[in-house]
Design an enzyme around this catalytic site. Structure first.
Site, PDB file in Angstrom:
ATOM      1  N   ALA A 398       0.832  -1.206   0.000  1.00  0.00           N
ATOM      2  CA  ALA A 398       0.000   0.000   0.000  1.00  0.00           C
ATOM      3  C   ALA A 398       0.864   1.251   0.000  1.00  0.00           C
ATOM      4  CB  ALA A 398      -0.927   0.003   1.211  1.00  0.00           C
ATOM      5  N   CYS A 399       0.486   2.221  -0.817  1.00  0.00           N
ATOM      6  CA  CYS A 399       1.101   3.543  -0.802  1.00  0.00           C
ATOM      7  C   CYS A 399      -0.027   4.566  -0.904  1.00  0.00           C
ATOM      8  CB  CYS A 399       2.118   3.711  -1.931  1.00  0.00           C
ATOM      9  SG  CYS A 399       1.418   3.649  -3.594  1.00  0.00           S
ATOM     10  N   ASP A 400       0.316   5.833  -1.036  1.00  0.00           N
ATOM     11  CA  ASP A 400      -0.708   6.880  -1.037  1.00  0.00           C
ATOM     12  C   ASP A 400      -1.765   6.659  -2.104  1.00  0.00           C
ATOM     13  OD1 ASP A 400      -0.365   8.608   1.070  1.00  0.00           O
ATOM     14  OD2 ASP A 400       1.240   9.716   0.103  1.00  0.00           O
ATOM     15  N   SER A 406       3.990   1.302  -4.548  1.00  0.00           N
ATOM     16  CA  SER A 406       3.424   0.033  -4.088  1.00  0.00           C
ATOM     17  C   SER A 406       3.377  -0.992  -5.216  1.00  0.00           C
ATOM     18  CB  SER A 406       2.018   0.246  -3.511  1.00  0.00           C
ATOM     19  OG  SER A 406       1.130   0.739  -4.491  1.00  0.00           O
ATOM     20  N   VAL A 431      -3.446   3.208   0.406  1.00  0.00           N
ATOM     21  CA  VAL A 431      -3.450   2.906   1.836  1.00  0.00           C
ATOM     22  C   VAL A 431      -4.846   3.053   2.429  1.00  0.00           C
ATOM     23  CG1 VAL A 431      -2.906   5.259   2.604  1.00  0.00           C
ATOM     24  CG2 VAL A 431      -2.151   3.288   3.974  1.00  0.00           C
TER      25      VAL A 431
END
Length: 480
Positions: A398-400, A406, A431
């Site tokens: 998960a990333c922004d 990600s 995320v």
């Protein structure tokens, strides 16, 4: 099931103007990025079927105007409301956004970005105020009528007040851009944009100002140069090529792979550490950005929609009929100028021995990006709810936005697992949208707090670098 937790003593600073703008950019990108697919769909329909498109079709072209005026602003508004207060926030935001849309003659992207989160905040405050005070059996009545009444009232305010106000602001910004274009001053904007990218301030500029005006220009002219100011992959390509030929050590060795990720994958943040290793190289990316935009402006280049991510593939897909030569010329010139300046700076640097190594620069990039995350996780982030190998069916990176870093991390771990003969699903997500059935969630360490709030039942693993982390091998060995 074992549970462990370790926390560091320091927190990243969240003060300062840069961080505030960074956080503002995250809010804007959080509303736009999940809907990029819809923007691309509109851009492709525009490029293909308008009278000057590849396959002019009057029937299909009727989709262009309703999509840009209604669908896309509604999606942005709904997403903004959802970010603040879930589906209830999204529903009321869509209602209010409709009022803003009807209250203006132009596509209301700025208006949607304003009223989306604001509407979600309003219904959130109402829900807090009545929490525990509603008689049993009346919950659905109150929930539905609260959105209906508040949403209707705010839609009227949006129609009469916010819509006309945002149209006036959009007109001012559009006139300012037209002035820069008409006086050949637009390339100077890259003096601000290129350093902003390295400092992770690009979202506030790109999604907050450039894209809304660019979309309006694309609706009127079939293309816009503003889509290309921040997304041009040429300057970053020049930096990486210079390191490939004239760099040293790990920077030189990793540059070829970074070229593919940046230029083809469109993930520009891959080249930021290379600039931070030798800060003088910011002059190279500025030179590349200014020269690229100069060529774009001189040759009348433009794209039909935002090329997100900023990949050369996305550039070519969003290029209108007859526009490939101007677009490619601007990218090539930007890369050539950036490469020439970067090569000169690298070869004449007198402080090569004192420069940061690549991993240190990468860590600095992560810390700079993380400063915009509030709340931020501790420096040594949490690893909790450790699962044994029989319990793990799905791993989520998960990333922004769930599209860039990600995706790279998921690809790296997926290959390692396949090489070890481990059959486990590995996906990537934003995320804020981690699926409930995730068994292990991997995040950059400053996003772990947010990830744990999204899915508190999963095992959470924090890393510093999605491309290279010793925890990948540790995880593979545990799941073998």
């Amino acid at each position: 099931m074992a549970t462990t937790a370790t926390k560091g003593a320091t927190q990243p600073s969240t003060g300062g103007a840069r961080v505030k703008v960074q956080q503002f950019g995250r809010l804007l990108s959080g509303m736009v990025m999940p809907n990029i697919g819809a923007f691309i769909a509109w851009g492709l329909i525009t490029a293909l079927f308008i009278p000057t498109g590849w396959f002019p079709n009057a029937d299909f072209a009727t989709l262009v105007d309703p999509m840009i005026k209604y669908l896309l602003p509604l999606l942005i508004g709904y997403t903004g409301g959802t970010m603040v207060h879930g589906k209830r926030g999204g529903v009321i935001a869509a209602i209010v956004t409709m009022g803003v849309i009807i209250g203006a003659d132009q596509p209301m992207f700025l208006g949607a970005m304003l009223v989306g989160p604001l509407s979600g905040w309003v219904i959130k405050q109402f829900d807090r105020a009545v929490d525990g005070k509603i008689r049993a059996g009346f919950e659905m009545l109150v929930n539905n009528f609260s959105i209906g009444i508040l949403g209707g009232a705010l839609a009227l305010i949006g129609y009469k007040g916010i819509g006309p106000l945002m149209q006036g602001i959009t007109n001012v910004l559009s006139n300012g851009v037209e002035f820069l274009i008409n006086h050949n001053l637009l390339p100077l904007v890259n003096i601000i944009i290129e350093p902003a990218k390295v400092l992770f301030l690009n979202n506030a500029i790109n999604h907050g100002i450039m894209s809304p005006i660019a979309i309006e220009q694309a609706l009127e002219h079939g293309k816009s140069i503003l889509f290309m100011l921040e997304s041009n992959p040429g300057p970053g390509l020049g930096i990486l090529l210079a390191y490939w030929l004239f760099g040293k050590g790990s920077a030189k060795a990793s540059a070829p792979g970074a070229v593919i990720i940046h230029f083809v994958g469109g993930i520009h943040e891959i080249y930021f550490p290379y600039v931070l290793m030798n800060p003088r190289l910011i002059l190279a990316v500025i030179g590349g950005g200014v020269s690229g935009t100069f060529v774009f402006n001189l040759m009348g280049a433009g794209l039909t929609a935002s090329p997100s991510p900023g990949s050369i593939i996305a550039y070519l897909a969003m290029t209108p009929k007859g526009g490939y030569i101007p677009v490619l010329a601007g990218v090539i010139v930007a890369a050539a100028v950036s490469f020439a300046l970067a090569a000169l700076l690298l070869k004449t640097s007198k402080q090569a021995d004192e420069e940061m190594d690549l991993e240190e620069a990468t860590a600095k990039v992560k810390d700079m990006k993380a400063a915009g995350n509030v709340p931020a996780a501790a420096a040594n982030a949490v690893v909790a709810n450790v699962r044994n190998k029989d319990e793990v069916k799905k791993i989520v990176f998960a990333c922004d936005a769930g599209m860039g870093s990600s995706a790279m991390g998921a690809s790296v771990l997926r290959k390692k697992l396949q090489g070890a003969g481990v059959n486990i699903t590995v996906i990537n997500s934003a995320v804020s949208e981690i699926p409930a059935d995730a068994d292990i969630v991997v995040t950059q360490k400053t996003l772990t707090d947010r990830a744990m709030k999204t899915n508190p039942n999963a095992e959470h693993i924090s890393i510093d670098n999605f491309l290279k982390s010793p925890k990948y091998d540790e995880l593979v060995e545990r799941l073998r």
